[in-house]
Design a protein around this motif. Structure first.
Motif, PDB file in Angstrom:
ATOM      1  N   TYR A  50       0.741  -1.188   0.366  1.00  0.00           N
ATOM      2  CA  TYR A  50      -0.276  -0.249  -0.161  1.00  0.00           C
ATOM      3  C   TYR A  50       1.014   0.905  -0.048  1.00  0.00           C
ATOM      4  O   TYR A  50       2.082   1.562   0.432  1.00  0.00           O
ATOM      5  N   GLN A  79       0.201   5.212   1.301  1.00  0.00           N
ATOM      6  CA  GLN A  79       0.186   5.966   2.311  1.00  0.00           C
ATOM      7  C   GLN A  79       0.080   7.599   2.248  1.00  0.00           C
ATOM      8  O   GLN A  79       1.272   8.146   2.180  1.00  0.00           O
ATOM      9  N   ARG A  91      -3.990   3.395  -0.106  1.00  0.00           N
ATOM     10  CA  ARG A  91      -3.917   2.859  -1.413  1.00  0.00           C
ATOM     11  C   ARG A  91      -3.367   1.352  -2.199  1.00  0.00           C
ATOM     12  O   ARG A  91      -2.155   1.180  -1.844  1.00  0.00           O
ATOM     13  N   GLU A 109      -4.743  -1.510  -6.801  1.00  0.00           N
ATOM     14  CA  GLU A 109      -5.809   0.470  -7.559  1.00  0.00           C
ATOM     15  C   GLU A 109      -4.810   1.112  -8.486  1.00  0.00           C
ATOM     16  O   GLU A 109      -5.140   2.122  -8.740  1.00  0.00           O
ATOM     17  N   TYR A 157     -10.563  -2.723   1.764  1.00  0.00           N
ATOM     18  CA  TYR A 157     -11.196  -1.599   1.138  1.00  0.00           C
ATOM     19  C   TYR A 157     -10.778  -0.698   2.553  1.00  0.00           C
ATOM     20  O   TYR A 157     -11.743  -0.978   3.762  1.00  0.00           O
ATOM     21  N   THR A 187     -10.542   6.635   4.491  1.00  0.00           N
ATOM     22  CA  THR A 187      -9.694   7.783   4.186  1.00  0.00           C
ATOM     23  C   THR A 187      -8.695   7.987   6.041  1.00  0.00           C
ATOM     24  O   THR A 187      -7.858   8.976   6.485  1.00  0.00           O
TER      25      THR A 187
END
Lengths: 116, 111
Positions: A35, A37, A44, A59, B100, B103
């Motif tokens: 990921y 950040q 993501r 993604e 998932y 934020t």
């Protein structure tokens, strides 16, 4: 158990340079993830792997490549670094359970990358 | 499709007062739901998880969350905030091995 470890912890690159981030886990987990950040954007997913020798796009895969040659290691490569890749990178792993609902991720401490 | 919305990007509470961090999810399946905490310059640590057992889930450090299917919510609460709770909190929904992330909500604890 060390859990999930990441190497290096910090790195500064110039635009166009390449580097590889190493993630290692000693929990015999099948799944591993990379990921990034960024402020205000949460985590993501870049790429992930469901087992040794397999990889898949997440993604935000553009500009990154990965390899999973050994079950315990997951490498993230930047072939030609760009300032937009300045971020904190986290590796995670998870186990395969007979109950697919009972999985959780274990995270490494992160790598802070700056691209000038 | 799975997604997570954390309704507040920043929450401030006084030490000793209750904490409420809100999370709504969208899932086509029976979801697994998680809360992670990230202290400054640290990795993510699991606080608690819901995996279709009891709807009220207790986690570490006095946190708990309640799964409400009718409201598609999984809010995180703590009766009394401590200074050490100041951190970033992430709500996560998963199905299988896809995760998932919301934020994040930044929690400030005022002495």
């Amino acid at each position: 158990n060390a859990g999930v470890t990441q190497t290096p912890k910090f790195r500064v690159l110039k635009t166009g340079q390449s580097m590889t981030l190493l993630c290692a886990q000693d929990m015999n987990h099948e799944y591993m993830y990379w990921y990034r950040q960024d402020p205000g954007m949460g985590l993501r997913l870049i790429h992930y792997s469901v087992g040794e020798g397999t990889t898949a796009k997440g993604e935000v895969p553009d500009g990154y490549n990965v390899s999973r040659l050994k079950k315990q290691n997951f490498l993230l490569g930047l072939e030609s670094a760009a300032p937009s890749q300045t971020s904190v990178y986290f590796c995670a792993s998870s186990y395969v359970s007979g109950l697919a609902l009972d999985n959780e991720q274990f995270f490494g401490p992160g790598t802070r990358l700056t691209v000038l | 499709a799975q997604s997570v919305t954390q309704l507040d990007s920043h929450v401030s509470v006084s030490e000793g007062t209750p904490v409420l961090l809100r999370c709504n999810y969208s899932s086509s399946y029976s979801p697994s739901l998680f809360w992670y905490v990230q202290h400054p310059n640290k990795g993510l640590q699991l606080l608690l998880k819901y995996t279709s057992a009891a709807t009220l889930v207790k986690g570490i450090n006095g946190f708990e969350a309640e799964f409400k299917k009718s409201e598609t919510s999984f809010h995180l609460t703590k009766p009394s905030a401590h200074m050490s709770d100041a951190a970033e909190y992430f709500c996560v929904v998963s199905h299988g091995n896809q995760f998932y992330f919301g934020t994040g909500t930044s929690l400030t604890v005022i002495p």
